[in-house]
Design a protein around this motif. Sequence first.
Motif: not given
Length: 516
Positions: A409-410, A397-403
């Motif tokens: 990168a964030r 349901v929840l995830g960590d995100v690298v943009t």
Amino acid sequence: MAHEYLIIGAGPAGLQLAALLERDGRDYAVLERGDAPGAFFARYPRHRTLISINKVRSGYRDPEQRLRMDWNSLLSDDPELLFGRYTGKYFPHADDMVRYLADFAAATGVRAHYGVEVVRISRDDTGFTVVDGAGEEWRAARVVVATGVSKPNVPKIRGIEHAERYDEFDPSPESFTDQRVLIIGKGNSAFETADSLIEHAAVIHVAGPRSVKLAWQTHFVGHLRAVNNNFLDTYQLKSENAVLDGTIELIEPRPGGGFRVLFRYARTEEKLRELEYDRIVSCAGFRFDASVFDGSCRPALVIDDRFPEQTSAYESVNVPGLHFAGTLTQQRDFKRSTSGFIHGFRYGARALHRILTARHHDRPWPSTELAATPEAISDALVARVNRSSALWQQFGVLGDVVTVSGDRARYEEEVPTAHVADGGLGPAPHRFVITLEYGPNHDTVDPFDITVPRVLENDVEHAQDASYLHPVVRHYEDGELAGVHHLAENLENQWNLPQVHQQPLAVFVKECLADG
């Protein structure tokens, strides 16, 4: 009285969201019909033992990791506000939760109004109007409903009015002495009730149309838990009790007392079976009570009208500005993850707070800068997935995100994956989203059957076939799914072995960025 936010309900979810709004200095109020926080736990569960675990001695020193084994604490910056300080019991008494929530509300300074029953909610072009039982009007730009499923679910059975309801019956086991008892339902409340009667009732039947689902197999903590399944022993070891699979078609009183029940078994061609009982208790769960909403803002309902239908921002699909927090948000992951429980929805409430803050207060999702190299990205993902409690509890349901955009990168933590897919974080050339997930057929595997083939621990080559909880990284290119990488499962849930976890992930990230 006008506010920016009105929160309806001062249970765990309402308090969690209110504490975050209070910390940020927002204009809000909490309306609670009870005389104190957590009024639900003052009455439920009826037999007073929670099924949310409280593993105080987890072996972890990291406070974040300790929350993996703490299913009752709310999130705060105060290390004193942990549920484990109230009791060391693995399955706590409900009264401890009542005390904890009262102290949490006081310590965080949430602005709650008690004894205020909401009787009508309406909406116009300027916002929402909430009317309480005293006739007072409360105005708000946005409303968050955190009331839980407060209305008993009544099965569609002729004569169901003759059954005693879980929320009203006398739970004293002695009152069932030497009686034949029918319990309607196959969830934890039904088996909690059945277990409590074993020493007193002569015969107990637990009945429902669907098979019993065991939490240790499905990994859904709302299915039957081991702490409540002692009754299954009494059935299979022939102790006069039984689990009946089928439908109850009629309940009617007998002239001499008790009840006549017509039952149709699910697995046979047998005609209706006539059964007799002294008492019948309906433990069929609860549903959302939408009766307070008038036609201007009545939310659409789903799942047999038991829950409000919501977007990935926990917002009503048809009423803008009407949001939900707490167990109501399980509509988004119904019987798949943990949004129906404190250890899940505490993170959902924090995610909702971040969504509202980004939308209405010009503060984007919290993030940290990161070097846009495969090694830095993979190291950051591995480090977080090995300690995060949010990803652990809200699996899938929840995830960590690298943009990644150019040489920048964030890193953004604990974002609802559906919110990412819906464009909630905006466009990006590359995104990596890491979640914890079970395999697609995990609930069909008996974990205690040693004859069933398994993916071996730390098996890199077959990581994608693992049925147990393991990290999954998805790469999105311009918003479209472009690649998936599974990290090998590990018995100790430590996914940080250089050759097994870190290096294969770095290779995956490098290939994704090179292709883009």
